[in-house]
Every structure is written in C-alpha cells, then in structure tokens.
Scaffold this motif. Structure first.
Motif, mmCIF file in Angstrom:
data_model
loop_
_atom_site.group_PDB
_atom_site.id
_atom_site.type_symbol
_atom_site.label_atom_id
_atom_site.label_comp_id
_atom_site.label_asym_id
_atom_site.label_seq_id
_atom_site.Cartn_x
_atom_site.Cartn_y
_atom_site.Cartn_z
ATOM 1 N N THR A 57 24.858 39.216 31.861
ATOM 2 C CA THR A 57 26.002 38.473 32.390
ATOM 3 C C THR A 57 25.557 37.089 32.866
ATOM 4 N N ASN A 58 26.384 36.112 32.545
ATOM 5 C CA ASN A 58 26.170 34.734 32.984
ATOM 6 C C ASN A 58 27.441 34.242 33.655
ATOM 7 N N TYR A 59 27.264 33.492 34.726
ATOM 8 C CA TYR A 59 28.409 32.976 35.476
ATOM 9 C C TYR A 59 28.237 31.489 35.739
ATOM 10 N N ALA A 60 29.372 30.796 35.761
ATOM 11 C CA ALA A 60 29.356 29.416 36.220
ATOM 12 C C ALA A 60 28.978 29.415 37.701
ATOM 13 N N ASP A 61 28.260 28.379 38.116
ATOM 14 C CA ASP A 61 27.829 28.312 39.517
ATOM 15 C C ASP A 61 29.009 28.384 40.480
ATOM 16 N N SER A 62 30.132 27.831 40.067
ATOM 17 C CA SER A 62 31.298 27.760 40.952
ATOM 18 C C SER A 62 31.933 29.121 41.227
ATOM 19 N N VAL A 63 31.600 30.130 40.416
ATOM 20 C CA VAL A 63 32.225 31.440 40.608
ATOM 21 C C VAL A 63 31.228 32.532 40.948
ATOM 22 N N LYS A 64 29.944 32.214 40.962
ATOM 23 C CA LYS A 64 28.925 33.225 41.271
ATOM 24 C C LYS A 64 29.189 33.858 42.630
ATOM 25 N N GLY A 65 29.098 35.178 42.661
ATOM 26 C CA GLY A 65 29.336 35.905 43.901
ATOM 27 C C GLY A 65 30.798 36.217 44.160
ATOM 28 N N ARG A 66 31.699 35.612 43.377
ATOM 29 C CA ARG A 66 33.135 35.863 43.573
ATOM 30 C C ARG A 66 33.773 36.551 42.368
ATOM 31 N N PHE A 67 33.292 36.238 41.177
ATOM 32 C CA PHE A 67 33.867 36.790 39.945
ATOM 33 C C PHE A 67 32.905 37.796 39.325
ATOM 34 N N THR A 68 33.471 38.806 38.678
ATOM 35 C CA THR A 68 32.675 39.796 37.963
ATOM 36 C C THR A 68 33.307 40.071 36.604
ATOM 37 N N VAL A 69 32.512 39.925 35.555
ATOM 38 C CA VAL A 69 32.977 40.208 34.202
ATOM 39 C C VAL A 69 32.438 41.574 33.774
ATOM 40 N N SER A 70 33.277 42.322 33.052
ATOM 41 C CA SER A 70 32.844 43.620 32.563
ATOM 42 C C SER A 70 33.572 43.918 31.259
ATOM 43 N N ARG A 71 33.019 44.846 30.494
ATOM 44 C CA ARG A 71 33.654 45.245 29.240
ATOM 45 C C ARG A 71 33.654 46.763 29.147
ATOM 46 N N ASP A 72 34.711 47.273 28.565
ATOM 47 C CA ASP A 72 34.850 48.706 28.350
ATOM 48 C C ASP A 72 35.073 48.909 26.854
ATOM 49 N N ASN A 73 34.008 49.264 26.153
ATOM 50 C CA ASN A 73 34.124 49.403 24.700
ATOM 51 C C ASN A 73 35.083 50.528 24.310
ATOM 52 N N ALA A 74 35.163 51.558 25.124
ATOM 53 C CA ALA A 74 36.054 52.672 24.801
ATOM 54 C C ALA A 74 37.516 52.252 24.843
ATOM 55 N N LYS A 75 37.821 51.286 25.713
ATOM 56 C CA LYS A 75 39.206 50.799 25.837
ATOM 57 C C LYS A 75 39.410 49.485 25.114
ATOM 58 N N ASN A 76 38.362 48.970 24.456
ATOM 59 C CA ASN A 76 38.455 47.688 23.742
ATOM 60 C C ASN A 76 39.000 46.584 24.647
ATOM 61 N N THR A 77 38.472 46.538 25.852
ATOM 62 C CA THR A 77 39.004 45.623 26.858
ATOM 63 C C THR A 77 37.864 44.961 27.631
ATOM 64 N N VAL A 78 38.088 43.676 27.944
ATOM 65 C CA VAL A 78 37.190 42.927 28.805
ATOM 66 C C VAL A 78 37.966 42.547 30.062
ATOM 67 N N TYR A 79 37.283 42.587 31.185
ATOM 68 C CA TYR A 79 37.924 42.308 32.461
ATOM 69 C C TYR A 79 37.247 41.141 33.173
ATOM 70 N N LEU A 80 38.021 40.498 34.024
ATOM 71 C CA LEU A 80 37.466 39.510 34.941
ATOM 72 C C LEU A 80 38.056 39.789 36.310
ATOM 73 N N GLN A 81 37.228 40.306 37.200
ATOM 74 C CA GLN A 81 37.642 40.526 38.584
ATOM 75 C C GLN A 81 37.348 39.255 39.363
ATOM 76 N N MET A 82 38.387 38.707 39.963
ATOM 77 C CA MET A 82 38.252 37.451 40.690
ATOM 78 C C MET A 82 38.589 37.682 42.152
ATOM 79 N N ASN A 83 37.631 37.463 43.025
ATOM 80 C CA ASN A 83 37.828 37.637 44.459
ATOM 81 C C ASN A 83 37.654 36.306 45.177
ATOM 82 N N THR A 84 38.140 36.275 46.386
ATOM 83 C CA THR A 84 38.044 35.070 47.228
ATOM 84 C C THR A 84 38.458 33.836 46.431
ATOM 85 N N LEU A 85 39.619 33.898 45.850
ATOM 86 C CA LEU A 85 40.087 32.809 45.001
ATOM 87 C C LEU A 85 40.323 31.537 45.791
#
Length: 119
Positions: A57-85
């Motif tokens: 995983t790689n993140y832009a400096d501006s979102v490190k510690g706040r955003f989390t990217v994940s993928r679920d191959n079984a659901k064919n879906t990628v997510y972006l959890q964004m906190n402290t927006l």
C-alpha cells in the motif's frame, strides 16, 4: 472489458468519516494495482491510495494515517476508508485499476464519486 463503479461519496462535516467502494463488473484478481485518485476543482488529478502488486500500500502524504485502502477479491471490490476528513479532501474520487497482459499495461477508471467536506 471490466467496468468500475464507485459509490459512497457524500457531503460530510470536517472530522467525519466516509467509506468509498469501487465495484468491478468482473473479477479483479488480474489487476495488479488498484486504488484511488482524486481531482479537486482547478487541480490536477492526484494519486491518493494504491495497492501495488496486490499487497503493497502507498499513500499520499496528505492522507497518511487517515485513509486506508483495501481490496476484497471475493467481492471484486476496492474500498477507501477515509477518517478525520478535512475540507481539503473535497474532490471527485476516481477508482483506478491496472493489469498487465502480454507485456502491456491496461488502465481502467471509474466515473468518479463526489466527496465534499464542509468546515
């Protein structure tokens, strides 16, 4: 041809959270890189969060510690959890996927979902 469809964009107050989803019309198992870009008004599109080579995983400096990217191959879906927006997170967020076939890279994009963060 795999289609990518984002969802989850919304209007949220600063400090709040959102989770973006990117659903693929087919299997994502062949996509070696998946993630998210964003484009704010008057600015260039920028990479926000990526899963490279399936696991790194790689993140832009501006979102490190706040955003989390994940993928679920079984659901064919990628997510972006964004906190402290923050208001500066306001942008259209695009799902991105890349696969390599016969030595060539093929890029796929979603249509975008609007995220607006109010102060």
């Amino acid at each position: 041809q795999v289609q990518l469809v984002e969802s989850g964009g919304d209007l949220v107050q600063a400090g709040g959270s959102l989770r973006l989803s990117c659903a693929a019309s087919g299997s994502i198992s062949n996509f070696i890189t998946m993630g998210w870009y964003r484009q704010a008004p008057g600015k260039q599109r920028e990479a926000v969060a990526m899963i490279v080579s399936y696991v790194t995983t790689n993140y832009a400096d501006s979102v490190k510690g706040r955003f989390t990217v994940s993928r679920d191959n079984a659901k064919n879906t990628v997510y972006l959890q964004m906190n402290t927006l923050k208001p500066e997170d306001t942008a259209v967020y695009y799902c991105y996927a890349a696969l390599v076939r016969s030595g060539r890279q093929f890029d796929y994009w979603g249509q975008g979902t609007q995220v607006t963060v109010s102060s």
